[in-house]
Design a protein around this motif. Structure first.
Motif, PDB file in Angstrom:
ATOM      1  N   ARG A  71       0.828  -1.213   0.000  1.00  0.00           N
ATOM      2  CA  ARG A  71       0.000   0.000   0.000  1.00  0.00           C
ATOM      3  C   ARG A  71       0.861   1.261   0.000  1.00  0.00           C
ATOM      4  O   ARG A  71       0.455   2.317   0.514  1.00  0.00           O
TER       5      ARG A  71
ATOM      6  N   ASP B 273      -0.581   4.817  -4.071  1.00  0.00           N
ATOM      7  CA  ASP B 273      -1.963   5.215  -3.814  1.00  0.00           C
ATOM      8  C   ASP B 273      -2.875   4.904  -4.983  1.00  0.00           C
ATOM      9  O   ASP B 273      -4.088   4.789  -4.808  1.00  0.00           O
TER      10      ASP B 273
ATOM     11  N   ALA C  36      -6.011  -5.753  -2.652  1.00  0.00           N
ATOM     12  CA  ALA C  36      -5.463  -4.401  -2.507  1.00  0.00           C
ATOM     13  C   ALA C  36      -6.089  -3.448  -3.518  1.00  0.00           C
ATOM     14  O   ALA C  36      -6.397  -2.293  -3.191  1.00  0.00           O
TER      15      ALA C  36
ATOM     16  N   ASP D 167      -7.936  -0.647  -1.403  1.00  0.00           N
ATOM     17  CA  ASP D 167      -7.000   0.354  -0.903  1.00  0.00           C
ATOM     18  C   ASP D 167      -6.304   1.178  -1.977  1.00  0.00           C
ATOM     19  O   ASP D 167      -6.012   2.359  -1.758  1.00  0.00           O
ATOM     20  N   VAL D 168      -5.985   0.582  -3.105  1.00  0.00           N
ATOM     21  CA  VAL D 168      -5.247   1.276  -4.161  1.00  0.00           C
ATOM     22  C   VAL D 168      -6.234   1.675  -5.250  1.00  0.00           C
ATOM     23  O   VAL D 168      -6.907   0.817  -5.831  1.00  0.00           O
TER      24      VAL D 168
END
Length: 378
Positions: free
Chosen positions: A195, A198, A227, A231-232
């Motif tokens: 992570r 971004d 991910a 999150d990304v």
């Protein structure tokens, strides 16, 4: 210092998977303040070495199709240049002059005209869907249609023409292959899993498929997909590019116009919108990927400091014990003194020491004023 002074992507790290036009995309991102991790997911087979293109070119020269669809400027120019290198340039241009030549968009139209040819039609939307609609409306039964591919599949395009009675000839102007050196792509994958990027920017479906294939080969597909789902942030230049990602239920942000500039603008809009903003000790604190904006001033923060800050921000204004903060530190051991050191460095990086308050014998807290609207801890 405001956003215009340091760029809308300052403090964010963006991963780039492109091979073709990667330098242009990286320059656009850096100009807007982003840090960039470049891990090419593909390489391009040189046109002159592509036997499939040579075979398709000879077939078109031998029997010109009724319609030719040109999809990319670089691909069309490369096709003509490759044909010239094989000694077939004049014959190919003569064959194309006798066809109905459709050009997808103004750049392709320019390439067609630069070759001394004239397009029959070009859609205003630059959309292959509009090209397909026109062909089907005109009727293609019994007609031969050559389609210049652009390194990636055109889902449903050839199938729809074939179903309508056409004979479709694929012209593979260039082909994508895995990178010769996978190390940069592996570093990018590692950054996704950690992570520390971004966002990921994709400019072709093969690049997206190649990244997922590499993750599979390393036994990391599930972790990579997780991910990218949560999150990304993932941005793709258009719907065709997005297909391999959407198949994994990965959300893909896309621009209205399928160009690099609008793709970067999507990132400029979406990434700052995801940043956490808190009122801390009378200051506006915005948490970005590897930096913090304090009252609009950009403050780069080392990874340990960002890890602590995010742990504190999950419960703004509440005391977070040292033991919990120690677990949040990357690569931390068992010595809680590491927390004190990281907090000291964080305060220095922020330039405003009293944003992080020490609570004796308990831990640390962000000095959030509940009256300023900070959320309460669960």
């Amino acid at each position: 210092m405001d956003q215009h002074a340091h760029g809308p992507l300052a403090g964010f790290t963006v991963g780039v998977t492109a091979a073709r036009r990667a330098d242009e995309l990286v320059a656009l991102l850096r100009r807007r303040g982003a840090a960039v991790v470049h891990g090419p997911a593909l390489r391009i087979v040189p046109l002159a070495d592509d036997t499939e293109l040579l075979a398709a070119t000879r077939e078109i020269i031998a029997a010109a199709p009724d319609t030719v669809v040109a999809t990319t400027a670089i691909g069309f120019r490369g096709w003509i240049e490759a044909a010239e290198g094989w000694g077939h340039g004049t014959a190919l241009l003569d064959a194309l002059r006798g066809t109905s030549l459709l050009a997808r968009g103004p750049k392709v139209k320019g390439a067609v005209r630069a070759a001394g040819l004239t397009e029959t039609w070009s859609p205003s939307s630059e959309s292959m869907a509009e090209v397909l609609d026109r062909l089907l409306a005109e009727g293609v039964a019994g007609r031969r249609v050559a389609v210049q591919l652009h390194g990636e599949p055109l889902p449903g395009f050839a199938e729809a023409l074939t179903a309508a009675g056409a004979t479709v000839l694929a012209v593979p102007v260039y082909r994508w292959m895995p990178p010769e050196d996978p190390a940069p792509l592996d570093r990018l994958l590692d950054a996704v899993l950690a992570r520390t990027v971004d966002a990921l920017a994709f400019t072709s479906a093969p690049a997206a498929a190649s990244l997922l294939a590499r993750a599979t080969g390393r036994g990391l597909r599930e972790e990579t997909v997780a991910a990218l789902r949560r999150d990304v942030l993932v941005a793709g230049v258009g719907p065709v590019t997005a297909l391999p990602l959407l198949a994994e239920e990965i959300p893909v942000h896309q621009p209205e116009r399928f160009r690099l500039g609008p793709l970067v603008q999507v990132l400029c809009t979406e990434l700052p919108a995801r940043a956490r903003v808190l009122p801390v000790a009378g200051h506006r604190v915005e948490l970005r990927g590897h930096a913090v904006l304090v009252d609009g001033a950009l403050r780069p923060v080392p990874p340990a400091g960002m890890a602590l800050l995010r742990a504190l921000a999950r419960r703004p204004g509440w005391v977070v014990p040292r033991a919990e903060l120690l677990r949040a530190l990357p690569g931390a051991g068992r010595d809680e003194h590491a927390v004190e050191t990281a907090v000291a460095r964080l305060r220095t990086a922020l330039g405003t020491p009293h944003l992080v308050q020490t609570v004796v014998k308990r831990g640390y807290r962000l000095s959030v004023d509940p009256r300023a609207g900070a959320p309460a801890a669960p």
